[in-house]
Each structure stands twice: as structure tokens, then as C-alpha cells.
Design a protein around this motif. Structure first.
Motif, PDB file in Angstrom:
ATOM      1  N   MET A  32       0.526  -3.833   4.171  1.00 27.90           N
ATOM      2  CA  MET A  32      -0.717  -3.827   4.932  1.00 27.90           C
ATOM      3  C   MET A  32      -1.077  -5.235   5.374  1.00 27.90           C
ATOM      4  SD  MET A  32      -2.896  -1.362   5.576  1.00 27.90           S
ATOM      5  CE  MET A  32      -4.187  -1.519   6.797  1.00 27.90           C
ATOM      6  N   MET A  49      -5.483   5.525   1.817  1.00 21.97           N
ATOM      7  CA  MET A  49      -4.494   4.502   1.503  1.00 21.97           C
ATOM      8  C   MET A  49      -4.991   3.751   0.301  1.00 21.97           C
ATOM      9  SD  MET A  49      -3.546   2.107   4.507  1.00 21.97           S
ATOM     10  CE  MET A  49      -4.689   2.137   5.808  1.00 21.97           C
ATOM     11  N   HIS A  60      -8.279   2.510   5.617  1.00 23.42           N
ATOM     12  CA  HIS A  60      -8.099   1.366   4.709  1.00 23.42           C
ATOM     13  C   HIS A  60      -9.418   0.911   4.092  1.00 23.42           C
ATOM     14  CE1 HIS A  60      -7.878  -2.880   3.680  1.00 23.42           C
ATOM     15  NE2 HIS A  60      -6.864  -2.425   3.012  1.00 23.42           N
ATOM     16  N   HIS A 119       3.739   1.118   2.713  1.00 26.43           N
ATOM     17  CA  HIS A 119       3.722   0.131   3.798  1.00 26.43           C
ATOM     18  C   HIS A 119       3.238  -1.221   3.297  1.00 26.43           C
ATOM     19  CE1 HIS A 119      -0.184   2.227   3.744  1.00 26.43           C
ATOM     20  NE2 HIS A 119      -0.720   1.078   4.135  1.00 26.43           N
ATOM     21  N   HIS A 156       0.818  -1.216   0.000  1.00 25.52           N
ATOM     22  CA  HIS A 156       0.000   0.000   0.000  1.00 25.52           C
ATOM     23  C   HIS A 156       0.846   1.258   0.000  1.00 25.52           C
ATOM     24  CE1 HIS A 156      -4.078  -1.397   1.882  1.00 25.52           C
ATOM     25  NE2 HIS A 156      -3.766  -2.088   0.824  1.00 25.52           N
TER      26      HIS A 156
HETATM   27 CU   LIG Z   1      -2.714   0.272   4.017  1.00 23.19          CU
END
Ligand SMILES: [Cu+2]
Length: 151
Positions: free
Chosen positions: A104, A80, A150, A102, A69
Motif C-alpha cells: 500500500m 483492507m 483503506h 498488496h 496489506h
Molecule cells: Cu491497502
């Protein structure tokens, strides 16, 4: 096949397997409240090779789904979203950090708290696969709205 040709192709394959250009450092996973189903892993990925390499997929032992992500503005809102890959430039690094790129962790199958560790396997488009144990750490409160965005 001519024995010399066979030897050369086996040697070339061995070199490909042994080339370990990727190193993962400072990895950690964010601690989340017991009612939260998602978290994220952050790290620095270093590439000592002459070609850029991309992280293309990941798995972990704390959640059902693992996605790559990033975090950014869309229509004026911070959100995101999923990315296909995370590129690590030749002789460079990719920084996965809060409010940015990142890994996720979606659908946590247990509560994760500081002191635990999450096993991650990261797969790259050069065929390399890197396994790391990421300690769980507490982060400042501003991370909560971030994780809630998210989709
Ligand atoms: Cu994420």
C-alpha cells in the motif's frame, strides 16, 4: 584469531550476501485519480531458496508511507488491513494482486499516471533487499471502492 577460522567466517558471510533467492516479476502500481492520496503495488515474488522467506517492509519514492496489506472480509464487510509480513514459501511464490495481498502506498506526494514508474525497495527477513521499478497501469473501475476502504 587463528587465520583458518577467520577465512572460514569471512567466506560464510560472503555466501550470505551473495545468496539471491528472491525475484520480483510483473510488478505494477495502480493509476489513481488526481484527488486520491493512496495507491497500491502488485507483483509476483518468487523464492528459489530452500527456506521460506517473508517480505517484512517496503519503501517507495511516490508516497510517504508504505505498508503491507491484505484484503478480506471482516464482520461481513470487505476491508483492507495491515499485515506484519508476506510469506514466500520455499521454491514457491507469493502473488500480490487486486483484492488480495498488496503493497500500500499511502500519502502520494505526486500524481501518478500510466506511463510513470514508481521505484520500490522490498526488504526480506533473510536480509535480502530487492529494488524494482514498477510501471503505473490503469485498472478497471471496480478498484476504486477497494482503494477507498483503506483505513
Ligand atoms: Cu491497502
Amino acid at each position: 584469531m587463528n587465520p583458518i577460522k577467520l577465512f572460514v567466517s569471512v567466506a560464510a558471510a560472503a555466501v550470505l550476501v551473495l545468496a539471491g533467492d528472491i525475484k520480483v516479476e510483473n510488478q505494477f502500481v495502480k493509476e489513481v485519480a488526481p484527488n486520491m492520496k493512496n495507491s497500491a503495488a502488485f507483483m509476483t515474488i518468487k523464492n528459489s531458496g530452500n527456506k521460506s522467506v517473508s517480505l517484512v517492509s517496503a519503501t517507495n519514492d511516490a508516497s510517504t508511507i508504505t505498508e503491507l496489506h491484505t484484503h478480506g472480509k471482516k464482520d461481513g464487510m470487505m476491508v483492507m488491513y495491515k499485515v506484519e509480513k508476506i510469506e514466500v514459501p520455499a521454491h514457491g511464490e507469493a502473488l500480490l494482486k487486486p483484492m488480495g495481498l498488496h503493497v500500500m502506498l499511502i500519502g502520494l506526494n505526486k500524481q501518478i499516471k500510466e506511463g510513470d514508474s514508481v521505484n520500490l525497495e522490498l526488504k526480506f527477513d533473510n536480509g535480502e533487499s530487492v529494488k524494482v521499478a514498477a510501471p503505473v497501469k490503469k485498472l478497471a473501475g471496480q478498484m476504486k471502492p477497494y482503494l477507498d476502504t483503506h483505513k
